[in-house]
Design a protein around this motif. Sequence first.
Motif, PDB file in Angstrom:
ATOM      1  N   UNK A   1      68.602  14.154  75.348  1.00 40.35           N
ATOM      2  CA  UNK A   1      67.585  13.134  75.647  1.00 40.35           C
ATOM      3  C   UNK A   1      66.196  13.746  75.650  1.00 40.35           C
ATOM      4  N   UNK A   2      66.060  14.899  75.011  1.00 38.15           N
ATOM      5  CA  UNK A   2      64.795  15.602  75.102  1.00 38.15           C
ATOM      6  C   UNK A   2      63.629  14.759  74.577  1.00 38.15           C
ATOM      7  N   UNK A   3      62.523  14.776  75.317  1.00 41.70           N
ATOM      8  CA  UNK A   3      61.351  14.001  74.923  1.00 41.70           C
ATOM      9  C   UNK A   3      60.657  14.639  73.734  1.00 41.70           C
ATOM     10  N   UNK A   4      59.744  13.911  73.127  1.00 42.11           N
ATOM     11  CA  UNK A   4      59.050  14.436  71.942  1.00 42.11           C
ATOM     12  C   UNK A   4      58.065  15.551  72.341  1.00 42.11           C
ATOM     13  N   UNK A   5      57.857  16.451  71.384  1.00 41.97           N
ATOM     14  CA  UNK A   5      56.853  17.498  71.594  1.00 41.97           C
ATOM     15  C   UNK A   5      55.474  16.880  71.411  1.00 41.97           C
ATOM     16  N   UNK A   6      54.596  17.141  72.344  1.00 41.77           N
ATOM     17  CA  UNK A   6      53.239  16.618  72.182  1.00 41.77           C
ATOM     18  C   UNK A   6      52.432  17.683  71.465  1.00 41.77           C
ATOM     19  N   UNK A   7      52.132  17.461  70.203  1.00 37.89           N
ATOM     20  CA  UNK A   7      51.302  18.457  69.499  1.00 37.89           C
ATOM     21  C   UNK A   7      50.100  17.725  68.965  1.00 37.89           C
ATOM     22  N   UNK A   8      49.035  18.432  68.844  1.00 36.98           N
ATOM     23  CA  UNK A   8      47.916  17.829  68.146  1.00 36.98           C
ATOM     24  C   UNK A   8      47.143  18.910  67.450  1.00 36.98           C
TER      25      UNK A   8
END
Length: 1752
Positions: free
Chosen positions: A1087-1094
């Motif tokens: 259920x791992x959440x998305x990686x926040x990258x920018x």
Amino acid sequence: MAGEEAEGAERMDTSPELPQTPQRLAAWWDQQVDFNTAFLHHLAQLVPEIYFAEMDPDLEKQEENAQMSIFTPLEWCLFGEDPDICLEKLKHSGAFQLCGKVFKSGETTYSCRDCAIDPTCVLCMDCFQNSAHKNHRYKMHTSTGGGFCDCGDTEAWKTGPFCINHEPGRVGTAKETLHCSLNEVVIAQARKIFPAVIKYIVEMTIWEEEKELPPELQIREKNERYYCVLFNDEHHSYDHVIYSLQRALDCELLEAQLHTTAIDKEGRRAVKAGAYAACQEAKEDIKSHSENVSQHPLHVEVLYSEVMAHQKFALRLGSWMNKIMSYSSDFRQIFCQACLIEEPGSENPCLISRLMLWDAKLYKGARKILHELIFSSFFMEMEYKKLFAMEFVKYYKQLQKEYISDDHDRSISITALSVQMFTVPTLARHLIEEQNVISVITETLLEVLPEYLDRNNKFNFQGYSQDKLGRVYAVICDLKYILISKPTIWTERLRMQFLEGFQSFLKILTCMQGMEEIRRQVGQHIEVDPDWEAAIAIQMQLKNILLMFQEWCACDEDLLLVAYKECHKAVMKCSTGFISSRKTIVQLCGHTLETKSYRVSEDLVSIHLPLSRTLAGLHVRLSRLGAISRLHEFVPFEDFQIEVLVEYPLRCLVLVAQVVAEMWRRNGLSLISQVFYYQDVKCREEMYDKDIIMLQIGASLMEPNKFLLLVLQRYELVDAFNNTVATKDQDMIKQYNTLIEEMLQVLIYIVGERYVPGVGNVSKEEVIMREIIHLLCIEPMPHSAIAKNLPENENNETGLENVISKVAIFKKPGISGHGVYELKEESLKDFNMYFYHYSKTQHSKAEHMQKKRRKQENKDEALPPPPPPDFCPAFNKVINILNCDIMMHILRTIFERAVDTDSNLWTEGMLQMAFHLLALGLLEEKQQLQRAAEEEVTFDFYHKASRLGSSSMNAQNIQMLLEKLKGIPQLEGQKDMVTWILQMFDTVKRLREKSSLIVATISELESIKNDEITHDKEKAERKRKAEAARLHRQKIMAQMSALQRNFIETHRLMYDSTSEMPGKEDSIMEEESPVIGDSSRIALGPKRGPTVTEKEVLTCILCQEEQEVKIENSAMVLSACVQKSTALTQHRGKPIDLSGETLDPLFMDPDLAHGTYTGSCGHVMHAVCWQKYFEAVQLSSQQRIHGDLFDLESGEYLCPLCKSLCNTVIPIIPLQPQKINSENAEALAQLLTLARWIQTVLARISGYNMKHTKGETPTVPVLFNQGMEDSTFEFHSILSFGVQSSVKYSNSIKEMVILFATTIYRIGLKVPPDELDPRVPMMTWSTCAFTVQAIENLLGDEGKPLFGALQNRQHNGLKALMQFALAQRITCPQALIQKHLLRLLSVVLPNLKSEDTPNLLSVDLFHVLVGAVLAFPSLYCDDTVDLQPSSVSSSYNHLYLFHLITMAHMLQILLTIDTGLPLAQVEEDGEEAHSASSFLAEVSQYTSGLTGCGVPGWYLWASLKNGITPYLRCAALFFHYLLGVTPPEDLLTNSTEGEYSALCSYLSLPTNLFLLFQEYWDTARPLLQRWCADPALLNCLKQKSVVVRYPRKRNSLIELPDDYSCLLNQASHFRCPRSADDERKHPVLCLFCGAILCSQNICCQEIVNGEEVGACIFHALHCGAGVCIFLKIRECRVVLVEGKARGCAYPAPYLDEYGETDPGLKRGNPLHLSHERYRKLHTVWQQHCIIEEIARSQETNQMLFGFNWQLL
């Protein structure tokens, strides 16, 4: 040497028959007729034998022999029975009332400002701690040695003379026991024995013959044995002596050092033994070698060995006497009597005087013992102290002269004892009456200073020797001691003797009056600056003595008048030259003055006038007593000659004015320095202030016009006011203007300065209050700065504390800085712009501050003088100066010139002063009119000022001129003042016009009203202006922000991309949060959440160019510092292997004893820019002369932006975005259970093993006993859960990764760099884990949330560190990583047989977790393709690794649970509590009952939750920075309740952690069994003491006592472990562990890697891995050190009540611990900023010759 001893032993046997036992010997002595002869005979035989080996003595044996054969018999003889019993009885027979402890150098002493009679009354540490003064205003000081504790001396204290231990009658029946123990027999024996002992001691100590003994001691045949003896002196340094000895004696360095240390300590040392000739030769050699190095040869003598032995024994006998006397007052009295008896028929003085007179010839060790003898005898008995003092004064001159030509320190000279006698009030009076001690001291001064007298009989200190003059000051000090307490009762004899002393003192002042005269240099600059320091220094020394003499004189009216007469006579005698000189006539405004023709700018002038100034002081005191009226009886009017008295002080003030006008520039710096001190707080009371007073005396006694003419004439300004100056030369005009300003200023002081008791009606308190008000008008000041600017009296008091609360408010300090006093509003009205103690800069600063303040409050900017207090009757006439013709002429002239457009003979400053004088005149007239009827007031300033200047047509009066001045644009700033003066004119006019008082008061009210009306108008006008200005500002601001918005709109892109810029707060979290639901804030598992990258665009701080961070781009780096750390250790001081050659850093001990911390300051550079910068730093440092702040070998440099110390860079690698397809993940979840995952991993590992072991069939480690089909788990099955191709990094990033990894390895292990070493990846993982743990610990310690409170630099540093660690694996051979991984996994999977796996309790599992997670992808590598796990597989890998290790950690916590902790009870039967109990029951089966069974379930659960939280917090930080998944809200804010559940949800754990075991029970049970069955683990459990318990305890600096004197107390009991002497030590406290060390001392140095390091540096290496914080106890300074050669001072956490630190205990106020400051120091340590602090401080204080930190 062996021969020498054998010979000695042989002699012992051949001594003639004497009674063997001490008793018999004592009895035998008793039978002899003459004890003295028998005693000497005995000594003559034994002493040379006992003290035979002088070169290399066996001290213990010598002591034992002397005790046996001499001291014990003596004691038997004295007491007539067993001495031990007697002494024991005496010991308990009651306390003495006097303490009498003699201080050693460096000991802390205390004086009480409330109770001590004078500052020389001090207490030792023990008496102070037990006295009432502990709660008073005390001061702490460091003794220079040789003082004496005054506890019990009733004359030293106003109250509380006794501490608890010395209080009389404290021991029940002290009196009786004392008498029964000392019977007549003992006293009779003492009278017989003591004289013999004392005579021997004195005779031997002052024995001069080098080759012979006194006849009564020569009873043996003479041996031919001599010693060459070297004596101590203060001319030669240690190194000189060592050099001379090595050359002369041809000995080793070590031996020479030993000799030198002994000489310095004892004062003399035998350096060679042998026949006379050999010793004589050695003596000549040493002398000639020492002359090569310094102009004085060393003092060497050849002594006969037996003389040496007897002298040594005499001192030992002295110590024995000391001991015996300490038991009884009777013994002391007998001793004193014996010392004072003069031998009949001999011309020698008594014994004690002989010792005194010989003092300067004795060496150090002998002096110390003899002074102690005097202390413990004479000074303990008041009657004998008096007799001793009289002997001392009898020989005073001779003693002082010998001291002055001696070269030893004052502290070991007999003259230093004067303070013990002269400061006792009764004794001082007795000495004045009986021996006229004042005259004795002043005559001594005159006799020792004649070499400095010139032919006019004035002092001239050119080419003086500083050391010698310094010794003369000691004599001056004695004068101060005698005068320090004024007598209350005057006898006729005391008055007579005092006056005689005063006359004698006037002789000294006569030699100083007009000394060192100077003449103005014209044409060419002076070649050599003359010596001015000595004269000023003597002036400073005399300041308080002059004041004290004046105070003594003022005790009694007649005495004062006689003293005045004497002083007047002396002044007149000194002024004969002036009285007889030519005269000249001065005319102005119809007044004439006949005066002597003298010009300061051409003739000789001197700044030293102590006689005139003393006269001024006496005059003021006469005025205070109201006795001026009787003056003519003593000094007739015709002899008074006031012009002569005023002349010299006036010259002095003119000289100062001319120096300011730069007329004396060519006279060099020495004159400027003298003028500075003339007005400085240290001297001004007896220089500048008294000169002003003398002019006030002149003004009060002379006709005002004549007085002003004299002033104009001396200032050389008559022409300037005659309007005859017609110069166009700008320099001349400037000079004239300055002189006029200086003169006006002095006139303001003469009229306006009345704050001297006796000049004006004021008290001492008001004077001090006024000083403080004017200091605080400059700026708010700390207490110490105010105290520094106030003059001290003879007791070193300024009187500041008594009054400051009336005028100022104290503002407490923050975490740094100091507390300051701010002036109260109501005190501002007393501000006088022309305050006479302001320096030029202070004046302008104060004026600026006050005008600024008034402007802010919308008041007018006029600063008129405050109404001054009234003059005393004697000075009433001074005011007439304002009112005379010449003053009016001066003022009018100035105003006319200001109005005249062509004139440049005026300045704004001059006008201001003229206004001030006008204001003073008007105020005076107003005050007089309000007090008396109009016709009685003769002071008509108003009329004179309103009169027209001349009879011509266009003549103007002063008011008209003022109206004109208002219109001049350059004088805008003075407008308010002019208005104020004109209003004042108006007020006075109205007061004059109303003839009767009643009407006057009414009109006064009206005038006030009128004033107010005009005032209100002005106020309204001001308000209107202020409002207009405000609106204008608003308008401009609005325009600005509109422009800004516009700019931002157009450059939108730029602003968006910089959100990640260091320095700005990180905004990612906040921006993204609305998008991400709480459900997806999970870091592990399917259920791992998305990686926040920018997109990250960063700017390089060196080239200012931007670049996006991508893995294919060239590298960007963060400056960083890697350091060893013990901040988290649970085992401080654990031995550390200083070289890490053999260390295996894969596993971390659970006590975290030594970690490697990586911190960054968060500044970004291009890798290429950084390399260039580093090379440039290297180049520039090679060109530097002195050593560097940083060690370039170790890659150190300062961050180019913030100057933090760095030693590496971290490459910045972007996060790889990873999306998880949720359907796939769900499907996989069915398939991939923990058991299956473990099997797959084991299969993969055994497959690799098979590859490496070439072809043998693999044995898959079996976890379960059921036979599962092996075929299902084969080598490749791990890949089937999802793979992707590996990340490709650019070469430049790879290079940087390797560079950084190598640095961590090099620093963490202290080994040379080697990028191929297999331990490089281990160190990378270790620093990642340790840094996370350190940051988690810091956040927990400060009670901050886990994610919301990270500093920017920590956030950027952690992010870069984790991404670097991921990339680092790729730069290593994968087989190596696999090998490490296998070892890591074998901790939690015992089936993996790997070598030396540690047991579960001896490893830190968070380190294992970090290593395993980072190394795990290596299992996916294949020979042909480069693969890594897909997002889904890695999410499972992370989840299962984490769960496995968490289960192991839970077991760790429960096995080491501490059952004794008081935890708050939670509900008994929660689900968690049940699970806990059953789980522990299960475990205890496996550990054969070694775990505690009877622990309640709720307790287990509470302990587990407490213990595991830090680990979960660390894991959350680690996975967040590794994967970039946003954490839940509760971890961003500070909510302790929600934290635990948030951690569990983020890390995919059930909140009841025991459910983990239930869920995976089949897998977990066998693991549990294996873990618990480990014999090493069971062994650990048996030895309960060594295990680490969880949660680990947080480290903090040691607890310090609140009161600093407790620390000083500890230090005073500190004994250096390595040296027996009690010489001065520098005790230093380690704030990490509380050890006290002996710093900066040769005795405690250690050798590390062949270098000598001091005790502190050595301790730091072990206690703090090289980084440590110490507190120097005697100096109250904190020191930060790092490594071997770096350190810096840091403010100590102790503050006095005024919020200031006191480094070096200079001020000595009571100090208390500031918890905020100590906390700050703690934070600096826990944030690992000590190195940074050191680097910053070294950068700011770059000294050419720094402190040698290595020997700290």
